[in-house]
Enzyme design. Structure first.
Site, PDB file in Angstrom:
ATOM      1  N   ALA A  51       0.813  -1.350  -0.158  1.00 35.98           N
ATOM      2  CA  ALA A  51       0.209   0.050  -0.101  1.00 35.98           C
ATOM      3  C   ALA A  51       0.995   1.152   0.006  1.00 35.98           C
ATOM      4  O   ALA A  51       1.963   1.446   0.535  1.00 35.98           O
ATOM      5  CB  ALA A  51      -0.937   0.056   1.356  1.00 35.98           C
ATOM      6  N   LYS A  52       0.464   2.358  -0.613  1.00 34.51           N
ATOM      7  CA  LYS A  52       1.186   3.611  -0.640  1.00 34.51           C
ATOM      8  C   LYS A  52       0.400   4.264   0.419  1.00 34.51           C
ATOM      9  O   LYS A  52      -0.240   5.319   0.195  1.00 34.51           O
ATOM     10  CB  LYS A  52       0.905   4.480  -1.908  1.00 34.51           C
ATOM     11  CG  LYS A  52       2.054   5.625  -2.292  1.00 34.51           C
ATOM     12  CD  LYS A  52       1.868   5.965  -3.508  1.00 34.51           C
ATOM     13  CE  LYS A  52       2.971   7.109  -3.800  1.00 34.51           C
ATOM     14  NZ  LYS A  52       4.163   6.864  -3.435  1.00 34.51           N
ATOM     15  N   ALA A  53       0.852   3.883   1.513  1.00 34.85           N
ATOM     16  CA  ALA A  53       0.343   4.513   2.676  1.00 34.85           C
ATOM     17  C   ALA A  53       1.119   5.583   3.460  1.00 34.85           C
ATOM     18  O   ALA A  53       2.460   5.454   3.561  1.00 34.85           O
ATOM     19  CB  ALA A  53      -0.065   3.294   3.553  1.00 34.85           C
TER      20      ALA A  53
END
Length: 289
Positions: A157-159
């Site tokens: 995830a690009k969290a």
């Protein structure tokens, strides 16, 4: 002097509507501010067209899913929002940021199922991410922090929360006169920079860390395919730090970084060589094709 990011003219898209830049605000009890429940995308628009914009929209939705934060918009709706922002601001070439987050609501603790998920899209003019290093070769520090195991957080995830150690490591690097920092993973293998994937060249072949424990960048995937299409052998594998001594060239990839040569990592030095220059030139042609 560059204008502060909260004090500019322009339009931002928030939850289905365009609003004035300065009016794009959230409440202090926004869940994301306290618990990092936020995912985002960074994209570049070249000559009026966002490069791989739909892929970025799909990844944003997937990042939200991985964080148990369903985004209430389809990829097509997100694409349309990005186009609306570019048109409203009159941008042909710009950086685009789509961000989704848990807002304020009935919950104010770790659990936030009753709080709405919001989406915003903004864009601004942004030149080379590494400044002069784009052409001269960036200098990288070695981060003291490690990229976490996939067992600790959804690393695909690009969290926002995954970037905390990136900010800390980049600050430490800048204090040493470096442009960025290179992370090792929790097992000690080479991972990535604070906001970019990394590639190396040895005897005409390319080596890059296997992206199964950090974000598999869209630019990374694009460059790998470009290299393979051009007949270059690409090895996606675990890379030990001591191997850096045997590599001749190095570069970073990312939406913001694009293709940026690296001249030095710690005590290791690299040439801004033929392979690196060709990849940078080919990528520049591709994004504007």
């Amino acid at each position: 002097m560059t204008a502060a990011y909260d004090d500019r003219d322009g339009k931002i898209w928030m939850d289905g509507e365009l609003c004035e830049w300065r009016d794009a605000k959230v409440h202090i009890l926004t869940h994301a501010l306290h618990y990092a429940s936020s995912v985002f995308e960074g994209e570049r628009c070249y000559d009026g067209k966002i490069f791989k914009g739909h892929e970025h929209s799909l990844r944003l939705i997937e990042s939200g899913r991985l964080l148990d934060m369903p985004i209430p918009y389809s990829a097509e709706q997100i694409d349309a929002a990005k186009d609306a922002v570019l048109k409203a601001n009159g941008f042909e070439n710009a950086y685009v940021r789509a961000v989704a987050w848990r807002g304020s609501g009935q919950d104010m603790g770790v659990s936030a199922r009753r709080n709405p998920v919001h989406l915003a899209v903004c864009a601004w003019k942004w030149g080379s991410y590494y400044g002069d290093a784009k052409w001269q070769g960036a200098k990288l520090d070695i981060a003291k922090w490690k990229r976490p195991s996939p067992e600790t957080i959804p690393t695909a995830a690009k969290a926002a929360g995954l970037y905390m150690i990136c900010t800390m490591s980049k600050h430490a690097a800048e204090e040493k006169g470096c442009s960025d920092a290179l992370f090792m993973d929790w097992e000690g293998y080479v991972a990535e920079a604070t906001g970019a994937n990394i590639f190396f060249v040895k005897d005409g072949e390319v080596h890059t860390p296997l992206a199964d424990r950090f974000l598999n960048g869209i630019t990374r995937q694009t460059v790998i395919q470009m290299l393979k299409d051009g007949g270059t052998t690409v090895h996606e594998r675990r890379i030990k730090p001591e191997e850096l001594d045997g590599f001749q060239e190095c570069w970073l990839t990312g939406t913001a970084a694009e293709v940026t040569p690296v001249g030095q990592i710690g005590d290791w030095h690299f040439q801004v060589g033929q392979t690196t220059r060709k990849v940078a030139e080919d990528y520049e042609k591709l994004v504007r094709s």
